[in-house]
Design an enzyme around this catalytic site. Sequence first.
Site, PDB file in Angstrom:
ATOM      1  N   CYS A 192     -13.107 -27.796   7.869  1.00 16.26           N
ATOM      2  CA  CYS A 192     -11.834 -27.501   7.222  1.00 16.26           C
ATOM      3  C   CYS A 192     -10.605 -28.302   7.140  1.00 16.26           C
ATOM      4  O   CYS A 192     -10.409 -29.432   7.623  1.00 16.26           O
ATOM      5  CB  CYS A 192     -11.213 -26.126   8.241  1.00 16.26           C
ATOM      6  SG  CYS A 192      -9.862 -25.593   8.348  1.00 16.26           S
ATOM      7  N   HIS A 241      -5.417 -21.411  10.455  1.00 16.42           N
ATOM      8  CA  HIS A 241      -7.183 -21.674  10.611  1.00 16.42           C
ATOM      9  C   HIS A 241      -7.513 -20.159  10.147  1.00 16.42           C
ATOM     10  O   HIS A 241      -7.904 -20.745   8.635  1.00 16.42           O
ATOM     11  CB  HIS A 241      -7.482 -21.919  11.992  1.00 16.42           C
ATOM     12  CG  HIS A 241      -8.871 -22.221  11.632  1.00 16.42           C
ATOM     13  ND1 HIS A 241      -9.311 -22.951  11.211  1.00 16.42           N
ATOM     14  CD2 HIS A 241     -10.059 -21.549  11.912  1.00 16.42           C
ATOM     15  CE1 HIS A 241     -10.737 -23.000  11.074  1.00 16.42           C
ATOM     16  NE2 HIS A 241     -11.226 -21.978  11.729  1.00 16.42           N
ATOM     17  N   ASP A 267      -7.929  -7.417   1.565  1.00 16.12           N
ATOM     18  CA  ASP A 267      -6.967  -6.956   2.125  1.00 16.12           C
ATOM     19  C   ASP A 267      -7.602  -7.198   3.631  1.00 16.12           C
ATOM     20  O   ASP A 267      -8.161  -6.284   3.846  1.00 16.12           O
ATOM     21  CB  ASP A 267      -6.245  -6.567   1.852  1.00 16.12           C
ATOM     22  CG  ASP A 267      -5.656  -5.534   2.476  1.00 16.12           C
ATOM     23  OD1 ASP A 267      -5.001  -5.193   3.300  1.00 16.12           O
ATOM     24  OD2 ASP A 267      -6.372  -4.437   2.215  1.00 16.12           O
ATOM     25  N   CYS A 291      -7.260 -27.548  12.242  1.00 20.40           N
ATOM     26  CA  CYS A 291      -7.981 -28.880  12.766  1.00 20.40           C
ATOM     27  C   CYS A 291      -8.037 -29.831  12.307  1.00 20.40           C
ATOM     28  O   CYS A 291      -8.890 -30.667  12.605  1.00 20.40           O
ATOM     29  CB  CYS A 291      -8.874 -27.735  11.153  1.00 20.40           C
ATOM     30  SG  CYS A 291      -9.906 -26.642  11.637  1.00 20.40           S
ATOM     31  N   ASP A 327       0.714  -1.220  -0.017  1.00 19.32           N
ATOM     32  CA  ASP A 327       0.080  -0.222   0.000  1.00 19.32           C
ATOM     33  C   ASP A 327       0.851   1.255   0.757  1.00 19.32           C
ATOM     34  O   ASP A 327       2.282   1.496   0.274  1.00 19.32           O
ATOM     35  CB  ASP A 327      -0.962  -0.048   1.445  1.00 19.32           C
ATOM     36  CG  ASP A 327      -0.343  -0.040   2.177  1.00 19.32           C
ATOM     37  OD1 ASP A 327       1.037  -0.039   2.796  1.00 19.32           O
ATOM     38  OD2 ASP A 327      -0.835  -0.487   3.804  1.00 19.32           O
ATOM     39  N   CYS A 369      -7.485 -27.465   6.731  1.00 21.70           N
ATOM     40  CA  CYS A 369      -5.620 -26.514   7.441  1.00 21.70           C
ATOM     41  C   CYS A 369      -5.277 -27.805   8.269  1.00 21.70           C
ATOM     42  O   CYS A 369      -5.902 -28.427   9.116  1.00 21.70           O
ATOM     43  CB  CYS A 369      -6.428 -25.240   8.205  1.00 21.70           C
ATOM     44  SG  CYS A 369      -7.263 -25.058   9.668  1.00 21.70           S
TER      45      CYS A 369
END
Length: 383
Positions: free
Chosen positions: A314, A345, A276, A319, A103, A316
């Site tokens: 999930c 997660h 974002d 998890c 940015d 991930c």
Amino acid sequence: MIMFKIVEHMKDFYLEILHIDKQTGARYGILHTPHGNVEVPMFMPVGTLATVKTLSPEELKQIGSGVILANTYHLFVRPGPDVVQKAGGLHKFMNYDGPILTDSGGFQVFSLAEKRKITDEGVHFKSHLNGDKLFFSPESAIEIQEKLGADIIMSFDECIPWPASYEYVKKSTERTLRWARRGLGAHKREDQALFGIVQGGDYPDLRKMCAEALVEMNFPGYSIGGTSIGEPKDKCFEMIEYAVKYLPEDKPRYLMGVGSIDYLLGGIARGIDMFDCVLPTRLARHGALMTSQGRVNIKNEKYKEDFTPLDPKCDCYCCKNYTKAYLRHLYVCDETFGKRLLSIHNLRFLIHMMEGARQAIKEDRFGDFMKANLAAFGDDRGF
């Protein structure tokens, strides 16, 4: 398939729009960058100081991250753009080989820095760290970002608070346009895509004025600023709609600083490609988790002996390997490993949701997908 080259002199940066959802008009496509291609719509994790807090670049890749963010203001303050440039740019400095976006630093200058003085030349302010006197101009913001070496960089804009009077917003938006022209003139690197930022507050004619003027300057992409700063959600969506209708179909659209589920899905439905926010990692560090079954506050006593995964849907690492009881234990003991797992997660949850959104767009059912995901939270709050 519709393919557009964005700017003639830009190398390896263009957008393909591959499908438009028939229910909502949401867009699916591929954004090509010098450091790889990414599917849109997408959520971009924020690595303010050239790191996504507690996570390694390898872990970011494993959870499906494409573009990640770094913050110009914070990297300007420390370690300084010259250090990053000597390291070979952000990609080498932080060992991330995917696309990076920076940015302009404008939001931090206006929100963190002390004793700001805004003129047409730029902004005089004091560092939030040590009080040093600093100065950002449209040209210096570009110079810093060129040294940092991200694939996508932002124009320096004046961040408008909400609410604000018409006269204030008009004056501020006109300054943002003057700064955009100056930044465009200062931009030299052909391997970086410079985005213009649409301001204008919640005034339709000012959003129109700003968007049309930026489009005339022919930026490679466009950001929508001045949203998610305290205004009601319906007002935020109105501001998005005011801007998007005047932006070209063939260039990426980036909604800055948005990370809750309702805003992400609502933005996609209104034609946004890129998002974002620090929200998922910040929430994770405070024990608040996004799941397919709604919000989970892991410090809750009821999870002390809950030996089930955080989210059974999930995929991930967190998890698949750990229980709510263990995650609660790590959190209440303030263990860094717990913050890492919860951050993994939350980021994977949003990235996975974006994967589902892209598939739904391709199958012309994004409206249904959005309703089903929002219903998981019991209302349309999103988080």
